[in-house]
Design a protein around this motif. Structure first.
Motif, PDB file in Angstrom:
ATOM      1  N   PRO A  71      -0.673 -38.044  22.459  1.00 47.52           N
ATOM      2  CA  PRO A  71      -1.057 -37.073  23.467  1.00 47.52           C
ATOM      3  C   PRO A  71      -1.167 -37.691  24.849  1.00 47.52           C
ATOM      4  CG  PRO A  71      -2.959 -37.739  22.208  1.00 47.52           C
ATOM      5  CD  PRO A  71      -1.770 -38.362  21.544  1.00 47.52           C
ATOM      6  N   VAL A  72      -0.721 -36.927  25.831  1.00 48.33           N
ATOM      7  CA  VAL A  72      -0.921 -37.322  27.212  1.00 48.33           C
ATOM      8  C   VAL A  72      -1.945 -36.426  27.869  1.00 48.33           C
ATOM      9  CG1 VAL A  72       1.369 -38.324  27.464  1.00 48.33           C
ATOM     10  CG2 VAL A  72       1.068 -35.888  27.870  1.00 48.33           C
ATOM     11  N   LEU A  73      -2.235 -35.291  27.276  1.00 44.16           N
ATOM     12  CA  LEU A  73      -3.233 -34.376  27.800  1.00 44.16           C
ATOM     13  C   LEU A  73      -4.077 -33.885  26.636  1.00 44.16           C
ATOM     14  CD1 LEU A  73      -1.046 -32.227  30.231  1.00 44.16           C
ATOM     15  CD2 LEU A  73      -2.757 -33.885  30.893  1.00 44.16           C
ATOM     16  N   TYR A 110      -3.241 -32.583  22.693  1.00 43.95           N
ATOM     17  CA  TYR A 110      -1.938 -32.000  22.460  1.00 43.95           C
ATOM     18  C   TYR A 110      -0.927 -33.039  21.998  1.00 43.95           C
ATOM     19  CZ  TYR A 110      -4.373 -29.094  25.872  1.00 43.95           C
ATOM     20  OH  TYR A 110      -5.321 -28.395  26.553  1.00 43.95           O
ATOM     21  N   VAL A 111      -0.048 -32.624  21.114  1.00 36.59           N
ATOM     22  CA  VAL A 111       1.080 -33.450  20.715  1.00 36.59           C
ATOM     23  C   VAL A 111       2.263 -33.064  21.591  1.00 36.59           C
ATOM     24  CG1 VAL A 111       2.717 -33.895  18.874  1.00 36.59           C
ATOM     25  CG2 VAL A 111       0.282 -33.817  18.376  1.00 36.59           C
ATOM     26  N   SER A 112       2.870 -34.060  22.184  1.00 41.75           N
ATOM     27  CA  SER A 112       3.902 -33.824  23.184  1.00 41.75           C
ATOM     28  C   SER A 112       5.295 -33.885  22.556  1.00 41.75           C
ATOM     29  CB  SER A 112       3.772 -34.867  24.298  1.00 41.75           C
ATOM     30  OG  SER A 112       4.815 -34.731  25.219  1.00 41.75           O
ATOM     31  N   ASN A 116      -1.683 -26.279  14.775  1.00 44.00           N
ATOM     32  CA  ASN A 116      -1.863 -27.552  15.472  1.00 44.00           C
ATOM     33  C   ASN A 116      -1.190 -27.477  16.845  1.00 44.00           C
ATOM     34  OD1 ASN A 116      -2.985 -29.804  13.377  1.00 44.00           O
ATOM     35  ND2 ASN A 116      -1.749 -28.281  12.310  1.00 44.00           N
ATOM     36  N   ASP A 117      -1.980 -27.731  17.906  1.00 45.65           N
ATOM     37  CA  ASP A 117      -1.502 -27.570  19.279  1.00 45.65           C
ATOM     38  C   ASP A 117      -0.277 -28.440  19.564  1.00 45.65           C
ATOM     39  OD1 ASP A 117      -3.790 -26.107  19.336  1.00 45.65           O
ATOM     40  OD2 ASP A 117      -4.846 -27.374  20.782  1.00 45.65           O
ATOM     41  N   ILE A 118       0.611 -27.905  20.395  1.00 44.15           N
ATOM     42  CA  ILE A 118       1.782 -28.675  20.824  1.00 44.15           C
ATOM     43  C   ILE A 118       2.011 -28.445  22.315  1.00 44.15           C
ATOM     44  CG2 ILE A 118       2.930 -28.584  18.579  1.00 44.15           C
ATOM     45  CD1 ILE A 118       4.883 -26.529  19.927  1.00 44.15           C
ATOM     46  N   LEU A 119       2.757 -29.357  22.917  1.00 44.95           N
ATOM     47  CA  LEU A 119       3.125 -29.273  24.325  1.00 44.95           C
ATOM     48  C   LEU A 119       4.634 -29.457  24.422  1.00 44.95           C
ATOM     49  CD1 LEU A 119       1.706 -29.067  27.157  1.00 44.95           C
ATOM     50  CD2 LEU A 119       1.976 -31.545  27.295  1.00 44.95           C
ATOM     51  N   LEU A 120       5.341 -28.419  24.884  1.00 46.99           N
ATOM     52  CA  LEU A 120       6.789 -28.473  25.059  1.00 46.99           C
ATOM     53  C   LEU A 120       7.091 -28.832  26.513  1.00 46.99           C
ATOM     54  CD1 LEU A 120       7.849 -25.239  23.096  1.00 46.99           C
ATOM     55  CD2 LEU A 120       7.644 -27.578  22.238  1.00 46.99           C
ATOM     56  N   HIS A 121       7.814 -29.924  26.714  1.00 45.76           N
ATOM     57  CA  HIS A 121       8.082 -30.395  28.066  1.00 45.76           C
ATOM     58  C   HIS A 121       9.253 -29.644  28.698  1.00 45.76           C
ATOM     59  CE1 HIS A 121       5.386 -33.741  28.884  1.00 45.76           C
ATOM     60  NE2 HIS A 121       5.481 -34.068  27.600  1.00 45.76           N
ATOM     61  N   LEU A 130       4.945 -26.268  28.572  1.00 45.68           N
ATOM     62  CA  LEU A 130       4.349 -25.114  27.894  1.00 45.68           C
ATOM     63  C   LEU A 130       3.393 -25.602  26.821  1.00 45.68           C
ATOM     64  CD1 LEU A 130       4.211 -22.039  27.344  1.00 45.68           C
ATOM     65  CD2 LEU A 130       6.093 -22.371  25.705  1.00 45.68           C
ATOM     66  N   LEU A 131       2.151 -25.173  26.906  1.00 45.30           N
ATOM     67  CA  LEU A 131       1.144 -25.495  25.907  1.00 45.30           C
ATOM     68  C   LEU A 131       0.978 -24.306  24.972  1.00 45.30           C
ATOM     69  CD1 LEU A 131      -1.252 -27.101  24.712  1.00 45.30           C
ATOM     70  CD2 LEU A 131      -2.678 -26.096  26.515  1.00 45.30           C
ATOM     71  N   ILE A 132       1.090 -24.568  23.672  1.00 43.60           N
ATOM     72  CA  ILE A 132       0.871 -23.531  22.664  1.00 43.60           C
ATOM     73  C   ILE A 132      -0.306 -23.976  21.811  1.00 43.60           C
ATOM     74  CG2 ILE A 132       1.889 -22.125  20.832  1.00 43.60           C
ATOM     75  CD1 ILE A 132       4.630 -22.862  21.853  1.00 43.60           C
ATOM     76  N   ARG A 133      -1.406 -23.235  21.882  1.00 40.28           N
ATOM     77  CA  ARG A 133      -2.608 -23.560  21.125  1.00 40.28           C
ATOM     78  C   ARG A 133      -2.582 -22.860  19.773  1.00 40.28           C
ATOM     79  NH1 ARG A 133      -4.755 -22.781  26.381  1.00 40.28           N
ATOM     80  NH2 ARG A 133      -5.663 -24.684  27.283  1.00 40.28           N
ATOM     81  N   SER A 134      -2.795 -23.648  18.743  1.00 39.52           N
ATOM     82  CA  SER A 134      -2.851 -23.135  17.378  1.00 39.52           C
ATOM     83  C   SER A 134      -1.732 -22.140  17.104  1.00 39.52           C
ATOM     84  CB  SER A 134      -4.214 -22.478  17.120  1.00 39.52           C
ATOM     85  OG  SER A 134      -4.369 -22.161  15.763  1.00 39.52           O
TER      86      SER A 134
END
Length: 428
Positions: free
Chosen positions: A14-16, A19-21, A38-43, A79-83
């Motif tokens: 995670p960088v933030l 979140y898994v990037s 499980n939260d993810i972060l799409l760059h 884009l952050l997608i929570r759960s």
């Protein structure tokens, strides 16, 4: 079917926050299977980016993600997608402010509630491959991720790896099961993600890419009405190594899956990041072998006493040793407090007459032909402070001098009697 760039995605630490990037090269389409919940972060490397979502069946129109309840667009365009939910499987398109597509993700959020868990040490087997009817050439299988790092170092631990359901037709690239566009997939109940665990032992080494400067200290209330309490490990994720300890004893998947430990239960849908506890204890959690949190119980006294009594059987000798140690610590603490209080009382107590309770000076071995004196105690309000041991004749000289401190000391008969009782000459 769309051609994708296999394994060009990077699943990073995670960088933030927690979140898994995930990233994909610009102007490409990348495909990935992940787990729901499980939260993810799409760059997306575009400031002011706009994101659109299209369901996997491609029958619906693209939806602006601003209308999706569990998504946020960050300032740099990611884009952050929570759960995320299994129903959010589909295509995520990032466009720059001019409307040009920058990147597209094809994500299959496989249902984490159907996770098939096995432990190699217990002889448990993962799911077997299947062929889809009526076309037996189409294969359904599990594509495994690399093993994660061991959750402990320098001593036995456990490590895990994730596996996702994939389908492959002849001459075509495999696809995540719920992105596969064929009704035949509904004929199989094998469409499950997997979690496999095994024992591990590795040497301790400097952390690479993961440093956490803060440790969370928190407390929880475990009272008679509480059947259980949930604890959450900061930065924990099913995509990272996580381990819990209860009173410095590690909680293992092996014990949980073999029903040997009923004092706590790690949540499989979060990879053990959340822990359900059934007794008060001091719980600590580690991520990537780094301590990130400690939780202390704040139970009612009778609950803690009951807990200690339950643990006493089988650990009686240890309990006795602990009691003795605690008693010694308590005695040492009480003694220290009393000594400090006594010293403070002697310094601050008001003058109560001219009574000399203790000797003022003590005779020391001679230096040459003169007797030495050592300051020991004040007498009444007088305070003659000698910076070091002085000859007793020093007192005589200062008795008739203009030294106000010496005169004030020598004017008390009690002081003279004390010196005489010690055999110290005070007259020429």
């Amino acid at each position: 079917m769309l051609t994708t760039l296999g394994l060009l995605l990077s699943l990073a630490l995670p960088v933030l926050g927690t979140y898994v990037s995930i990233s994909c090269p610009s102007h490409n389409q990348c495909q990935r299977a992940l787990l729901s919940g499980n939260d993810i972060l799409l760059h997306c490397p575009s400031t002011g980016a706009r994101w659109y979502y299209l369901q996997a069946d491609e029958t619906s129109r693209p939806t602006n993600v601003l209308h999706v309840f569990n998504t946020d667009i960050l300032s740099e365009g990611s884009l952050l997608i929570r759960s995320p939910q299994p129903s959010q499987t589909g295509y995520y398109r990032c466009q720059d402010p001019n409307g040009t597509q920058v990147v597209q993700y094809e994500i299959d959020f496989q249902d984490v509630t159907t996770l098939h868990i096995t432990h190699k040490g217990l002889g448990q087997k993962p799911l077997q491959n299947e062929t889809l009817s009526p076309n037996e050439a189409t294969l359904m299988f599990t594509r495994w991720e690399p093993w994660q790092d061991c959750n402990r170092c320098g001593e036995p631990g456990e490590r895990k790896r994730l596996g996702y359901c994939y389908i492959q037709e002849p001459l075509l690239e495999p696809m995540p099961c719920w992105l596969y566009q064929d009704e035949a997939k509904t004929w199989s109940n094998r469409m499950q993600p997997e979690l496999q665990i095994e024992a591990c032992l590795e040497e301790c080494k400097p952390s690479e890419g993961f440093t956490w400067e803060y440790v969370t200290f928190d407390s929880f209330n475990f009272n008679k009405e509480s059947e259980s309490v949930w604890l959450s490990c900061p930065l924990g994720s099913i995509y990272r190594p996580v381990i819990w300890e209860a009173d410095n004893v590690p909680l293992t998947w092996r014990d949980q899956l073999s029903s040997q430990d009923f004092s706590a239960s790690m949540d499989s849908s979060t990879g053990g990041s959340q822990l359900q506890i059934f007794r008060p204890a001091i719980y600590t959690c580690f991520v990537q072998q780094e301590l990130v949190a400690r939780f202390n119980p704040t139970s009612e006294p009778e609950v803690l006493l009951s807990h200690r009594r339950e643990e006493a059987g089988g650990r009686q000798e240890t309990g006795k040793a602990d009691s003795v140690l605690k008693g010694l610590k308590l005695m040492l603490l009480v003694g220290t407090v009393l000594a400090l209080a006594g010293a403070l009382f002697k310094v601050l107590r008001p003058f109560q007459g001219k009574k000399c309770n203790q000797r003022l000076f003590r005779a020391l071995p001679t230096r040459g032909s003169e007797m030495l004196c050592e300051p020991r105690q004040t007498c009444g309000n007088s305070s003659l402070a000698l910076p070091d041991a002085r000859p007793c004749c020093w007192l005589v000289r200062h008795r008739r001098s203009t030294d106000q401190e010496a005169k004030r000391f020598m004017q008390y008969p009690e002081a003279q009697r004390c010196l005489q009782n010690e055999g110290i000459l005070i007259e020429n």
